[in-house]
Every structure is written in structure tokens, then in C-alpha cells.
Design an enzyme around this catalytic site. Structure first.
Site, short mmCIF file in Angstrom:
data_model
loop_
_atom_site.label_atom_id
_atom_site.label_comp_id
_atom_site.label_asym_id
_atom_site.label_seq_id
_atom_site.Cartn_x
_atom_site.Cartn_y
_atom_site.Cartn_z
N CYS A 1 0.85 -1.64 0.17
CA CYS A 1 0.04 0.22 -0.04
C CYS A 1 1.33 1.33 0.47
CB CYS A 1 -0.92 -0.25 1.04
SG CYS A 1 -1.81 -1.02 0.88
N HIS B 1 -2.76 7.03 2.91
CA HIS B 1 -3.22 5.68 2.87
C HIS B 1 -4.63 5.37 3.19
CE1 HIS B 1 -4.04 1.80 1.62
NE2 HIS B 1 -4.24 0.99 2.64
N ASN C 1 -10.51 0.07 0.56
CA ASN C 1 -8.77 -0.04 0.39
C ASN C 1 -8.64 -0.84 -0.67
OD1 ASN C 1 -5.91 -1.02 0.23
ND2 ASN C 1 -6.05 -1.17 2.51
O1 UT7 Z 1 -3.56 -1.40 3.87
C1 UT7 Z 1 -3.62 -2.66 4.41
C2 UT7 Z 1 -3.65 -2.60 5.46
N1 UT7 Z 1 -4.25 -2.80 6.04
C3 UT7 Z 1 -4.84 -2.56 7.64
O2 UT7 Z 1 -5.19 -1.62 7.78
C4 UT7 Z 1 -6.27 -2.64 8.47
C5 UT7 Z 1 -5.77 -3.01 9.83
N2 UT7 Z 1 -6.66 -3.06 10.64
C6 UT7 Z 1 -8.08 -2.49 11.20
O3 UT7 Z 1 -8.77 -2.14 10.04
C7 UT7 Z 1 -8.89 -3.69 11.86
O4 UT7 Z 1 -7.33 -3.94 13.02
C8 UT7 Z 1 -9.66 -4.88 11.41
C9 UT7 Z 1 -11.04 -3.09 10.40
C10 UT7 Z 1 -9.12 -5.04 10.12
C11 UT7 Z 1 -10.57 -4.84 12.59
O5 UT7 Z 1 -11.16 -3.78 12.80
P1 UT7 Z 1 -10.55 -3.79 15.11
O6 UT7 Z 1 -11.29 -2.94 15.22
O7 UT7 Z 1 -9.13 -4.65 15.06
O8 UT7 Z 1 -12.34 -5.96 15.11
P2 UT7 Z 1 -11.74 -6.85 15.33
O9 UT7 Z 1 -11.06 -7.70 15.02
O10 UT7 Z 1 -10.97 -6.48 16.66
O11 UT7 Z 1 -12.74 -7.14 15.87
C12 UT7 Z 1 -14.00 -7.03 16.60
C13 UT7 Z 1 -14.96 -7.54 16.69
C14 UT7 Z 1 -14.93 -9.46 16.88
O12 UT7 Z 1 -16.18 -10.04 17.79
P3 UT7 Z 1 -15.52 -10.25 19.28
O13 UT7 Z 1 -14.28 -11.20 18.98
O14 UT7 Z 1 -15.11 -9.10 19.44
O15 UT7 Z 1 -16.99 -10.54 19.50
C15 UT7 Z 1 -15.12 -9.76 15.00
O16 UT7 Z 1 -15.15 -11.11 15.21
O17 UT7 Z 1 -15.61 -7.75 15.41
C16 UT7 Z 1 -15.95 -8.53 14.77
N3 UT7 Z 1 -15.99 -8.72 13.80
C17 UT7 Z 1 -16.50 -8.20 12.47
N4 UT7 Z 1 -18.10 -8.10 13.26
C18 UT7 Z 1 -19.54 -7.75 12.12
C19 UT7 Z 1 -14.92 -8.84 12.48
N5 UT7 Z 1 -15.18 -8.69 10.81
C20 UT7 Z 1 -16.65 -8.25 11.87
C21 UT7 Z 1 -17.10 -8.04 9.87
N6 UT7 Z 1 -18.80 -7.72 10.31
N7 UT7 Z 1 -17.29 -7.45 8.88
#
Ligand code: UT7
Length: 329
Positions: free
Chosen positions: A112, A256, A286
Site C-alpha cells: 500500500c 492511504h 482499501n
Molecule cells: O492496507 C492494508 C493495511 N491494513 C490495515 O490498515 C488494517 C488495519 N486493521 C484494521 O483496520 C482493523 O483491525 C480491522 C478493520 C481489520 C478490524 O477491526 P477491529 O476493530 O480491530 O476488529 P476486531 O478484529 O478486533 O474484531 C472485533 C469484533 C470481533 O468480535 P468479538 O470477538 O469481539 O465478538 C470480530 O469477530 O468484531 C468482529 N468482526 C466483525 N463483525 C461484523 C470482525 N469483522 C467483522 C465484520 N462484521 N465484518
């Protein structure tokens, strides 16, 4: 340091638009989660159009806007993590599609951070005196490598391209680029599912294929998030320091477009109001290396970036790579 000018920039987004609701038929998710956790509402998908075609559609428009002939392009740099082929490079396919031949053409993969790396490489070539006009094409078809069973990552990515014609100028230029390979496994996709060849058997070597090596993108979202919110302000400050400028001297920041929360955190760490940040994550999601030039294109079209403005483009991504470039538009 040799200055550069973006003579022109143009983008191409494939026709098909996928909304957050479109995901609910195959993964457990909802519009509210995606919108509040990422800022994304829609993304464009190429539906099989090759990466070189998406890129050449943008490049054709950029060259036309630059008002130069194709013969005047000395170098094509394509930035992509989603090439159609390992060989040849996407840049060579783009060159062919544009009806060009002769100039240098190659791809770079800095994920990216690709556009920032590509611009910096263009500046270095221009500074060497060996080239005048460089076409930097950032083209991505992330839908080819997205794991649509992983709800935490599949909702993030989209396809698209943008291309810039870069030429020498007497304006100031500064950049700060880097990489931290210690985070190489946090965001990865294998290029080929390794197939054991006959010599493994001949030499009695057991070759286990890791089921994760399936060509699909794996992301440790939390690790990448932590990296992003610290490296973005750091890279911006370093590039500004080299330029002898402060954040107040900058008219627009083009980050980005990975997650709106990452951009908000970086803006707050830098002490810059959000209205100075150019955003289009809501529309495209993204798009990896295409995201910064797509955002710049939109910002120019909306009048948020004007000729003479000092801008900072800042990226981060797999590698883990990062970089910021400070130029006058
Ligand atoms: O260019 C590439 C660079 N990449 C990035 O910049 C990505 C950086 N990371 C992020 O943007 C975030 O970490 C994500 C958007 C990928 C994830 O967000 P988060 O706030 O870190 O969520 P998480 O992985 O901690 O998940 C929180 C909760 C979980 O449920 P529980 O365990 O708390 O019950 C996940 O299972 O959200 C759940 N979850 C979802 N729920 C509904 C994860 N994905 C989804 C979804 N819909 N799509």
C-alpha cells in the site's frame, strides 16, 4: 534536491459497485459494523478485468491530460501487489496496451506504500538526468487475492487504478521511506500454491504444503493497525523535517485509505484538523497502492487540492512498508 511535478493524474474505477449489504448473504456482518469500524460504504470490483487493463485505462487518461505524446514517456513504473502474471511485469502489459514501446517498464511491490515508493523512484530517476517524463501507474485488483471467508478482512478491499505523469520541476521535494521486515507475516499472500516437483521424490524429501499458502490475503488486523497509527505520523514528521516545513505549511494530506479510524488517530497525533485530510475510503475501500493516487485525483476534482498547494502523501502497508512524500502540486 531535484524537484518534481505531477503533470497530470487520472483514475479508473471498475463499473461494478459492491455495498456493505452485499456481504450479508455470505458472511455474518452488517452495514453498521463495517461503517463504524472502517468508514467504508462501497468498493468497486473489476469482475475479471485484468490488473493491466485497469491500469492502462487510468494511464491513457493521464497521458492525454498531461498534453504530451506517448513517445515522451521515458519510464513506466507500475505499482501493484496483484499482478496478472509473475512474468512479464504489469508495466510491460500496460506499455503494450498503450501502444508504446522502447521506454523502460517495470513493476514494484511495496504494497500500500506503492504510489509513494513509485513517486520517490520517479524522482530519483529524474534527478539522475537519465529520464524526463515518468508514468507511475498504481493498479490493483485485490478481489483476486481477497479471502471472502474472512469477515474481518474481506469487507475492506476494492479494485481500482490511478496513474500520474511526473516531470522535473524547480519546486521543493522531500521524502522519508522505510520498511520493517519484522512485521512481514502480519499481512501476506503467497504468489503460488507450491506444487512439489519430481525432484522432491527423487531426493526423498518430504514436502508439506501449508494450507494457508493458498494465494489469499492473510491479515493480522490489530498488528497492522498498531503499526499504522504510529508510523503514519512518524513518516510525515520525518518528511516535513527534511523539507524544513511544519504541518501548518501543508495544504492537504493524502493518506492511504485503509481505515478511517487510523487516519483520524494519525491526524490527531499530528495535531492536524481532519478537514486537511483527503478522504474517499467511503467510496472505494482499501485499494492498496492505488488508494493514495485515487484520493489525490478525487481531491483535485473536488477542488480540495489546487496547483501550487503543498501536499503530503503518506502510506503504509505489507512488508511492513511506509513512506511519506512532500511535494508542491
Ligand atoms: O492496507 C492494508 C493495511 N491494513 C490495515 O490498515 C488494517 C488495519 N486493521 C484494521 O483496520 C482493523 O483491525 C480491522 C478493520 C481489520 C478490524 O477491526 P477491529 O476493530 O480491530 O476488529 P476486531 O478484529 O478486533 O474484531 C472485533 C469484533 C470481533 O468480535 P468479538 O470477538 O469481539 O465478538 C470480530 O469477530 O468484531 C468482529 N468482526 C466483525 N463483525 C461484523 C470482525 N469483522 C467483522 C465484520 N462484521 N465484518
Amino acid at each position: 534536491m531535484q524537484g518534481i511535478k505531477i503533470l497530470s493524474i487520472a483514475s479508473y474505477a471498475p463499473e461494478t459497485i459492491i455495498s456493505n449489504d452485499d456481504f450479508t448473504s455470505f458472511i455474518e456482518t452488517n452495514d453498521e459494523w463495517i461503517t463504524t469500524r472502517t468508514g467504508i460504504k462501497t468498493r468497486h470490483l473489476a469482475m475479471g478485468m485484468p490488473t493491466w487493463k485497469i491500469g492502462s485505462n487510468a494511464a491513457e487518461k493521464a497521458i492525454e491530460k498531461a498534453g504530451i505524446s506517448k513517445d515522451e514517456i521515458d519510464l513506466i513504473i507500475c505499482t501493484t501487489i496483484t499482478p496478472d502474471t509473475l512474468i512479464p511485469s504489469t508495466a510491460c502489459y500496460i506499455q503494450r496496451e498503450l501502444g508504446m514501446s522502447g521506454c523502460m517498464a517495470f513493476d514494484i511491490n511495496s504494497a500500500c506504500s506503492g504510489f509513494v515508493y513509485g513517486i520517490d523512484m520517479a524522482q530519483k530517476y529524474i534527478a539522475s538526468g537519465s529520464v524526463r517524463n515518468v508514468l507511475v501507474v498504481s493498479s490493483e485488483e485485490l478481489s483476486k487475492i481477497t479471502d471472502y471467508t474472512d469477515r474481518a478482512s474481506c469487507i475492506l478491499f476494492g479494485d481500482g487504478a490511478a496513474a500520474a505523469v511526473v516531470a522535473p520541476s524547480d519546486t521543493a521535494y522531500s521524502s522519508f521511506l522505510g520498511a520493517d521486515g519484522r512485521g512481514a507475516d502480519f499481512l501476506r499472500a503467497t504468489c503460488i500454491n507450491p506444487v512439489p516437483h519430481p525432484f522432491f521424490e527423487l531426493k526423498n524429501i518430504n514436502h508439506e504444503v501449508d494450507e494457508n499458502d493458498n494465494g489469499k490475503l492473510f491479515q493480522d488486523g490489530k498488528e497492522v493497525y498498531k503499526f499504522a497509527v504510529s508510523i503514519m505520523p512518524f513518516a510525515v514528521e520525518k518528511a516535513l523535517e527534511k523539507a524544513g516545513l511544519s504541518v501548518d505549511d501543508i495544504d492537504a494530506f493524502i493518506p492511504h485509505q485503509a481505515n478511517i479510524r487510523i487516519i483520524q488517530t494519525a491526524a490527531s497525533k499530528l495535531g492536524v484538523p481532519m478537514d486537511k485530510f483527503c478522504l474517499n475510503i467511503e467510496k472505494y475501500g482499501n485499494t492498496s497502492s492505488a488508494s493514495i493516487p485515487l484520493a489525490l485525483c478525487d481531491a483535485i476534482e473536488e477542488g480540495k487540492v489546487k496547483r501550487g498547494d503543498k501536499i503530503v502523501m503518506v502510506g503504509f502497508g505489507a512488508g511492513l512498508t511506509y513512506g511519506a512524500v512532500c511535494i508542491e502540486y
